[in-house]
Enzyme design. Structure first.
Site: not given
Ligand code: ADQ
Length: 457
Positions: A158, A366
């Protein structure tokens, strides 16, 4: 149809559709695949015990069977907080300066992967397909093979895969990569990661690389490809129709009055480029002081991985920066930054995104970044906001109609904010339509189906 077994560090216990706080996109997509294929989701329960018992907790919720094990405290320290989050996470996000190498971490990582293999192995039937997720479990496929497992086993990362010249800073990097070649399929978020991985295999391992991305090494072949993860688009939009979403939007609109809202939503993590983003906001206010009164930047950033010191440090840095920007520019009736350290439900996020004129997504690195996709999906098609997106997010390969920026440049980010706020309606609509079409069609169901189909092939 063969059964599917999903393995990830943590397991998300399925909830009813529409339940409060509802599920993330990955849980929704994997849950429906598991229901369809009578599969099992295996992983760590999140519980810490005094000594490792190996007890397997099997449950069935809303048609999905989950199987979890507890880990002991030393496992959590060395495998999870250690190797996964203090060694691999920073290194894979190009933060070689933050990566810590302790031999105990590496040993804990191997021990827990062995524990996963020992607990999971007996559950696997000959026709099952196994899909392993993320950097916590890179050696798991090889551990299963060592137990005699001949199933199709796939792996999806991921987060980004780093360039060869960064990866070689990791002690025992060859071991990590060669264990990975025990899988049948390796999926990355974007082509850049695929290129980096293939480059490593070619140069460091002298592996043979086929035109279709097949790596042949030591008598085995593994297919490597990009499978960009998508949004649970329909589900997300459905949540956006709820009272919860509407109320959140209304609250944002009435409290921001006539100001233009810039929204940031991230886990509090150094890879998300938050200090750089705050500096860019400061630069925007310095360059256009007359706009301070008309602008509101809302940053939602719930703390994550609070056991790791670098995460505590970034929290302090951000509090200081937000305080400074507000201190210099607040009036009795206006504060330019609202910095919020809590999470919101997906429905509330939908409403919050929809109220914002600019979505500011500026990670330094990311894997994908689903917030960028959620921001676009939540917009009003008749009056959409503008996405400002880091070129270093995996999502940038797909979302070319966003305003793409270099997040290290305060100047570029600040100018993109200005361009976004001033953008005329017809250009906003034209850009949004193209972005939304990509996000709608390359959704999480497609991602899941493409991966599973390639694994079965
Ligand atoms: P994450 O680093 O957690 O995931 P991201 O893809 O931005 O990052 O977010 C995943 C989920 O978390 C989203 O559905 C988002 O809405 C939720 N989220 C983020 N910040 C939030 C907040 N402040 N409050 C509530 N919800 C929040 C990892 C990788 C990413 C990749 C994902 C999925 O780092 O690059 O996109 O996995 O593969």
């Amino acid at each position: 149809m063969s059964r599917l077994i999903v393995v990830s560090n943590r397991v998300s216990i399925p909830k009813a559709r529409g339940a409060a706080g509802s599920q993330g996109g990955l849980a929704v997509a994997l849950g429906s695949a598991l229901r369809e294929r009578r599969g099992i989701w295996f992983g760590w329960s999140g519980n810490e015990t005094g000594t490792f018992s190996g007890h397997l907790d099997m449950q069935k919720n809303h048609g999905v069977t989950t199987a979890t094990i507890d880990l002991e405290q030393q496992d959590v320290d060395e495998y999870y907080n250690g190797y996964a989050n203090r060694t691999l996470w920073p290194l894979f996000h190009y933060r070689i300066d933050l990566a810590e190498y302790e031999s105990g971490f590496g040993k804990g990582y191997e021990r827990v992967n062995q524990r996963f293999a020992d607990s999971l192995g007996p559950l696997i039937e000959p026709e099952d397909m196994v899909w392993v997720h993320d950097y916590h479990l890179i050696p798991l496929g090889e551990r299963l093979r060592a137990r005699g497992n001949k199933n199709r086993i796939g792996f999806f990362l991921h987060i980004p895969w780093p360039p060869r010249n960064l990866l070689v800073a990791l002690p025992f990097h060859e071991r990590l990569v060669t264990t990975m070649l025990a899988y049948d399929l390796i999926g990355f978020q974007d082509e850049e990661s695929v290129d980096s991985f293939l480059g490593y295999c070619r140069k460091e391992l002298q592996a043979d690389i086929g035109d279709d991305g097949t790596v042949t090494y030591d008598g085995r072949s593994v297919k490597v490809a990009a499978f960009p993860i998508g949004l649970d688009y329909e589900d997300f939009l459905e949540g956006g129709q709820s009272g919860e979403a509407r109320q959140a939007e209304q609250r944002m609109r009435s409290s921001s009055r006539h100001r233009k809202v810039i929204i940031g939503v991230d886990r509090l993590d150094y890879s998300k480029g938050l200090p750089e983003r705050f500096d860019a906001i400061g630069r925007y206010f310095d360059t256009y002081p007359e706009r301070v009164k008309e602008t509101l930047y809302v940053q939602i950033a719930p703390p994550s991985r609070t056991d790791v010191a670098t995460y505590q440090r970034i929290r302090n840095t951000l509090e200081q920066k937000a305080g400074q920007i507000n201190g210099e520019r607040s009036e009795v009736d206006t504060v330019p930054i609202r910095y919020v350290n809590r999470g919101y439900s997906r429905a509330e996020l939908f409403g919050i995104y929809r109220s914002a004129h600019v979505g500011l997504v500026t990670p330094l690195r990311d894997g994908m970044n689903l917030v960028a996709k959620e921001y676009v999906a939540a917009q009003d098609p008749e009056d959409p906001g503008v996405l400002v997106l880091s070129r270093f997010a995996g999502a940038a390969e797909q979302l070319k109609d966003a305003l793409l920026i270099n997040p290290y440049s305060m100047e570029e980010t600040s100018e993109a904010i200005r361009t976004a706020i001033d953008m005329p309606l017809d250009e906003r609509k034209a850009r949004w339509e193209k972005l939304n079409a990509v996000i709608k069609s390359a959704n999480v169901e497609k991602w899941r189906a493409n991966f599973v189909e390639a694994l079965g092939a």
